[in-house]
Structures are given as structure tokens and as C-alpha cells.
Design a protein around this motif. Structure first.
Motif, mmCIF file in Angstrom:
data_model
loop_
_atom_site.group_PDB
_atom_site.id
_atom_site.type_symbol
_atom_site.label_atom_id
_atom_site.label_comp_id
_atom_site.label_asym_id
_atom_site.label_seq_id
_atom_site.Cartn_x
_atom_site.Cartn_y
_atom_site.Cartn_z
ATOM 1 N N THR A 1 -24.403 -17.874 -1.491
ATOM 2 C CA THR A 1 -23.243 -18.751 -1.425
ATOM 3 C C THR A 1 -23.713 -20.162 -1.764
ATOM 4 O O THR A 1 -24.915 -20.475 -1.663
ATOM 5 C CB THR A 1 -22.621 -18.746 -0.027
ATOM 6 O OG1 THR A 1 -23.569 -19.297 0.903
ATOM 7 C CG2 THR A 1 -22.243 -17.324 0.404
ATOM 8 N N PRO A 2 -22.805 -21.049 -2.167
ATOM 9 C CA PRO A 2 -23.223 -22.435 -2.424
ATOM 10 C C PRO A 2 -23.919 -23.080 -1.234
ATOM 11 O O PRO A 2 -24.919 -23.787 -1.399
ATOM 12 C CB PRO A 2 -21.900 -23.128 -2.751
ATOM 13 C CG PRO A 2 -21.054 -22.048 -3.329
ATOM 14 C CD PRO A 2 -21.410 -20.815 -2.550
ATOM 15 N N ASP A 3 -23.392 -22.822 -0.018
ATOM 16 C CA ASP A 3 -23.995 -23.406 1.176
ATOM 17 C C ASP A 3 -25.446 -22.958 1.339
ATOM 18 O O ASP A 3 -26.330 -23.760 1.652
ATOM 19 C CB ASP A 3 -23.175 -23.012 2.404
ATOM 20 C CG ASP A 3 -23.718 -23.655 3.680
ATOM 21 O OD1 ASP A 3 -23.759 -24.890 3.745
ATOM 22 O OD2 ASP A 3 -24.101 -22.904 4.604
ATOM 23 N N GLU A 4 -25.695 -21.676 1.098
ATOM 24 C CA GLU A 4 -27.054 -21.153 1.209
ATOM 25 C C GLU A 4 -27.980 -21.779 0.175
ATOM 26 O O GLU A 4 -29.117 -22.152 0.475
ATOM 27 C CB GLU A 4 -27.044 -19.624 1.065
ATOM 28 C CG GLU A 4 -26.419 -18.902 2.243
ATOM 29 C CD GLU A 4 -26.179 -17.431 1.959
ATOM 30 O OE1 GLU A 4 -26.092 -16.648 2.921
ATOM 31 O OE2 GLU A 4 -26.036 -17.062 0.762
ATOM 32 N N MET A 5 -27.493 -21.907 -1.056
ATOM 33 C CA MET A 5 -28.339 -22.474 -2.099
ATOM 34 C C MET A 5 -28.645 -23.943 -1.846
ATOM 35 O O MET A 5 -29.782 -24.400 -2.019
ATOM 36 C CB MET A 5 -27.674 -22.319 -3.465
ATOM 37 C CG MET A 5 -28.589 -22.754 -4.617
ATOM 38 S SD MET A 5 -27.802 -22.776 -6.240
ATOM 39 C CE MET A 5 -26.892 -24.339 -6.138
ATOM 40 N N LEU A 6 -27.633 -24.692 -1.393
ATOM 41 C CA LEU A 6 -27.802 -26.134 -1.235
ATOM 42 C C LEU A 6 -28.703 -26.506 -0.062
ATOM 43 O O LEU A 6 -29.149 -27.646 0.034
ATOM 44 C CB LEU A 6 -26.431 -26.801 -1.089
ATOM 45 C CG LEU A 6 -25.544 -26.738 -2.340
ATOM 46 C CD1 LEU A 6 -24.179 -27.339 -2.067
ATOM 47 C CD2 LEU A 6 -26.210 -27.432 -3.523
ATOM 48 N N ARG A 7 -28.986 -25.554 0.817
ATOM 49 C CA ARG A 7 -29.931 -25.842 1.892
ATOM 50 C C ARG A 7 -31.342 -26.052 1.353
ATOM 51 O O ARG A 7 -32.145 -26.772 1.958
ATOM 52 C CB ARG A 7 -29.951 -24.685 2.900
ATOM 53 C CG ARG A 7 -28.694 -24.582 3.740
ATOM 54 C CD ARG A 7 -28.750 -23.341 4.610
ATOM 55 N NE ARG A 7 -27.436 -22.996 5.133
ATOM 56 C CZ ARG A 7 -27.129 -21.810 5.644
ATOM 57 N NH1 ARG A 7 -28.063 -20.851 5.713
ATOM 58 N NH2 ARG A 7 -25.916 -21.574 6.102
ATOM 59 N N GLY A 8 -31.639 -25.414 0.230
ATOM 60 C CA GLY A 8 -32.987 -25.538 -0.324
ATOM 61 C C GLY A 8 -33.030 -26.132 -1.713
ATOM 62 O O GLY A 8 -34.094 -26.200 -2.338
ATOM 63 N N PHE A 9 -31.867 -26.567 -2.219
ATOM 64 C CA PHE A 9 -31.825 -27.118 -3.574
ATOM 65 C C PHE A 9 -30.755 -28.203 -3.601
ATOM 66 O O PHE A 9 -29.558 -27.922 -3.501
ATOM 67 C CB PHE A 9 -31.493 -26.020 -4.582
ATOM 68 C CG PHE A 9 -31.509 -26.484 -6.010
ATOM 69 C CD1 PHE A 9 -32.704 -26.594 -6.705
ATOM 70 C CD2 PHE A 9 -30.329 -26.815 -6.656
ATOM 71 C CE1 PHE A 9 -32.720 -27.036 -8.020
ATOM 72 C CE2 PHE A 9 -30.329 -27.254 -7.972
ATOM 73 C CZ PHE A 9 -31.534 -27.364 -8.657
ATOM 74 N N ALA A 10 -31.186 -29.427 -3.727
ATOM 75 C CA ALA A 10 -30.255 -30.557 -3.676
ATOM 76 C C ALA A 10 -29.433 -30.648 -4.958
ATOM 77 O O ALA A 10 -29.977 -30.616 -6.065
ATOM 78 C CB ALA A 10 -31.036 -31.853 -3.460
ATOM 79 N N ALA B 1 -29.063 -27.361 -13.932
ATOM 80 C CA ALA B 1 -28.956 -28.434 -12.943
ATOM 81 C C ALA B 1 -30.293 -29.140 -12.841
ATOM 82 O O ALA B 1 -31.345 -28.515 -12.999
ATOM 83 C CB ALA B 1 -28.544 -27.862 -11.589
ATOM 84 N N PRO B 2 -30.286 -30.447 -12.582
ATOM 85 C CA PRO B 2 -31.563 -31.175 -12.474
ATOM 86 C C PRO B 2 -32.337 -30.768 -11.225
ATOM 87 O O PRO B 2 -31.784 -30.704 -10.123
ATOM 88 C CB PRO B 2 -31.120 -32.644 -12.388
ATOM 89 C CG PRO B 2 -29.710 -32.594 -11.891
ATOM 90 C CD PRO B 2 -29.122 -31.330 -12.424
ATOM 91 N N GLY B 3 -33.605 -30.440 -11.404
ATOM 92 C CA GLY B 3 -34.484 -30.095 -10.292
ATOM 93 C C GLY B 3 -35.642 -31.053 -10.230
ATOM 94 O O GLY B 3 -35.860 -31.856 -11.153
ATOM 95 N N PRO B 4 -36.437 -30.992 -9.181
ATOM 96 C CA PRO B 4 -37.569 -31.933 -9.024
ATOM 97 C C PRO B 4 -38.613 -31.810 -10.124
ATOM 98 O O PRO B 4 -39.344 -32.775 -10.396
ATOM 99 C CB PRO B 4 -38.149 -31.569 -7.655
ATOM 100 C CG PRO B 4 -37.650 -30.182 -7.372
ATOM 101 C CD PRO B 4 -36.325 -30.074 -8.038
ATOM 102 N N GLU B 5 -38.709 -30.650 -10.755
ATOM 103 C CA GLU B 5 -39.706 -30.453 -11.808
ATOM 104 C C GLU B 5 -39.064 -30.179 -13.166
ATOM 105 O O GLU B 5 -39.689 -29.622 -14.057
ATOM 106 C CB GLU B 5 -40.632 -29.297 -11.424
ATOM 107 C CG GLU B 5 -41.412 -29.559 -10.139
ATOM 108 C CD GLU B 5 -42.304 -28.392 -9.761
ATOM 109 O OE1 GLU B 5 -42.333 -27.400 -10.526
ATOM 110 O OE2 GLU B 5 -42.971 -28.471 -8.721
ATOM 111 N N GLY B 6 -37.805 -30.526 -13.315
ATOM 112 C CA GLY B 6 -37.112 -30.311 -14.571
ATOM 113 C C GLY B 6 -35.861 -29.476 -14.383
ATOM 114 O O GLY B 6 -35.524 -29.073 -13.259
ATOM 115 N N PRO B 7 -35.129 -29.199 -15.479
ATOM 116 C CA PRO B 7 -33.874 -28.450 -15.386
ATOM 117 C C PRO B 7 -34.086 -27.055 -14.794
ATOM 118 O O PRO B 7 -35.073 -26.389 -15.093
ATOM 119 C CB PRO B 7 -33.406 -28.360 -16.836
ATOM 120 C CG PRO B 7 -34.099 -29.475 -17.540
ATOM 121 C CD PRO B 7 -35.424 -29.622 -16.854
#
Length: 319
Positions: free
Chosen positions: A291-300, A236-242
Motif C-alpha cells: 500500500t502507499p502507506d507501507e511504501m512511504l514508511r521506508g521511501f520518502a 521517483a527520485p531516490g537517495p541514489e538516483g531514480p
């Protein structure tokens, strides 16, 4: 009976426990040598090795059962039979013939389907509806011996390799007392395997990457079949790369549509080549499972994001 037990992973521990509880004399336990584990790479005994030590049983961990020294040591035990469960080494004829009554193996499939190293993972990944555990008389061929006892198990839609392995390990362990009683009385010869064999080859790193152009059913089966280890993964795309993310649990979704690899919403519904799969448990590199909800709180990972596909072939049985 005086027995040798040969096994290595967690899957084999219930069988050893059952043999001890049934009153058999376990003269020796064989397991793979301790391996480096964890961040400190400390040598760690296998689950069977560790359990055997807590029970006060002698443990042998030869690098190879093919050496003359290992074969002679095994012969000197003078056991009635050897019980083998996911030991992880090929046994030569000299080893197979050393016990008075022979060597017997508990295998995690309905043979001849999924002979080989990864039968539980391959059954889930192939979309099989059923599997089983079987005790067979060992021969020099790979999982080719006659079948003594079998038990069929359904593969549930939410089964992972871990959950199915847990059920199969206990069901398989329960077969040993009956099998050994019949073997001791000489009342069982076994039934020859019938049908075209398929082979459960080892899982390769390449096939663990998710290809979103595959169907949702294939992707869901791959995710569950590889969970928890090695874990199916995607980038997945992140702020500093995949960023590599493991998908540890999923289910098919009847809602949504989009391009293969498209993130559809905050519930991590992902469009595929045919249908939609919802991710239920994920793990970023270096992080705990979430969970997805937990991950998405800190990773867009906003809706509309397109996840790249691998183009890898799905796992299949080889003839």
C-alpha cells in the motif's frame, strides 16, 4: 466427443477443466513449450501444461505447429474437434482442417473489436465499458471466423487485467458444453462478424511507462489494464538516483489539483494533465507489492515532488 485442447496461460485452464468435467475425451493437450522462470531461470511448464499433467493427459509442446512433423502428429490423433484458448501459435489450414468438425476458439472480446494478442488489457486501457467472451469457428485470418456463442460482461471501474481475466475465463469455460453439443448436432453455423475491426497488439515496454500529462482517466485505465503484468510504472527520485515504481491499482480522485506528476499528499494522490489519480497499490523494484502507506514508511516521496513524464502515446486499437 474426442477432442484436442490447445491453450497455454491461466486463462485457458478453466476451459480444459470444464471439458473434462463434461465427459468429453481429451485425447491430447497442446501448450507452449516450458519457459525459463524465476531467479534460477528454471524451465517451467505453462499453467495448462501443469494442469493437464495432474489430470493424466498427454501433453505436446511443439516449438511450431507449422512443421510437417507437428501437423502429422496432430492429424494422427483423429479428433472430432479442437478447442483452442489462448494457445499462442498461428494454426495453418492443414491443422484447422484436420479435426472432423473443425477447430474452435474461445476469444476474450466482442469481435471484431480487439482481435489479436491482448484483448483484455486493451479493452480496459481503452476505457471500454463492456467486453465479452465468444466461441468462434477458426479460419486462417486473425480472429476472423464466424461467432457461435457469446456472453457479454461489464468492465467494472475497479477491474484490473487480472480480475477481469479471471471472470472471463470462467464465463468462457461455461460456453463450451453448449457450443460442442450444437456443433456435434450440426445445428450451428455461426454468425459473421460485423463492424470495423480493432487490433489488440502486444503490450510494448515503452507504453507501460506512465505519462502524467495524460488525463487521470487515461492513466487510471492504463494502470489497471497493465496490472499485474507488465505493470504500469513511473520513476521517483531516490537517495541514489531514480527509482522505478510500478502502479498496480488506482482510482480517480475528486480531491486536489497540481502540476502534472505532482505528488499531492501521503495518500499518493498524483496530479495529471486533467484531474487526479490516487495510487492504491505500488511496488518498488525488487520489493513486494505494498500500500502507499507501507511504501512511504521506508521511501520518502513528500508532497510537492514532481514525477517525470514519459511523453509516450496511449495504447490505441489499430485499424
Amino acid at each position: 466427443m474426442r477432442l484436442a485442447f490447445m491453450g497455454t496461460p491461466d486463462f485457458a485452464v478453466p476451459s480444459l477443466a470444464e471439458l473434462i468435467a463434461s465427459g468429453h475425451e481429451v485425447a491430447a493437450v497442446y501448450s507452449q513449450p516450458p519457459r525459463p522462470k524465476g531467479r534460477g531461470q528454471k524451465l517451467t511448464p505453462s499453467p495448462v501444461h501443469a494442469f493437464a499433467e495432474t489430470m493424466g493427459l498427454p501433453v505436446f509442446t511443439p516449438d511450431s505447429m507449422k512443421s510437417p512433423e507437428a501437423i502429422e502428429t496432430f492429424r494422427s490423433l483423429e479428433v472430432d474437434a479442437a478447442c483452442v484458448v489462448a494457445y499462442g501459435q498461428i494454426l495453418k489450414r492443414e491443422v484447422l482442417e484436420a479435426p472432423r468438425l473443425g477447430c474452435f476458439n474461445l476469444h476474450g472480446s466482442l469481435l471484431p473489436r480487439w482481435r489479436g494478442a491482448a484483448p483484455i488489457q486493451r479493452a480496459i486501457m481503452a476505457g471500454d465499458r463492456q467486453t465479452g467472451v465468444q466461441i468462434m469457428r477458426m479460419s486462417e485470418g486473425l480472429d476472423e471466423g464466424p461467432i457461435l456463442l457469446s456472453e457479454v460482461l461489464d468492465i467494472r471501474p475497479d477491474d484490473t487485467a487480472a480480475s477481469l481475466s479471471e471472470r472471463m475465463s470462467h464465463t468462457g469455460a461455461s460456453l463450451w458444453p453448449r457450443a460442442l453439443a450444437a456443433i456435434e448436432r450440426g445445428q450451428v453455423e455461426g454468425t459473421e462478424q460485423v463492424g470495423e475491426p480493432t487490433y489488440a497488439r502486444k503490450i510494448t515496454p515503452a507504453e507501460a511507462r506512465i505519462d502524467w500529462t495524460r488525463s487521470a482517466a487515461e492513466i487510471d485505465a492504463r494502470i489497471r489494464g497493465l496490472s499485474p503484468a507488465p505493470g504500469a510504472w513511473f520513476e521517483a527520485p531516490g537517495p541514489e538516483g531514480p527509482v522505478r515504481i510500478k502502479a498496480l491499482m488506482s482510482r480517480l480522485s475528486l480531491r486536489g489539483a497540481g502540476r502534472p506528476g505532482e505528488v499531492l499528499d501521503g495518500d499518493l494522490r498524483i496530479a495529471t494533465g486533467d484531474g487526479v489519480v490516487r495510487l492504491l497499490r505500488v511496488q518498488r523494484a525488487g520489493k513486494a507489492a505494498q500500500t502507499p502507506d507501507e511504501m512511504l514508511r521506508g521511501f520518502a516521496l513528500p508532497a510537492g515532488t514532481i514525477l517525470p513524464s514519459s511523453g509516450s502515446e496511449p495504447p490505441r486499437g489499430e485499424r
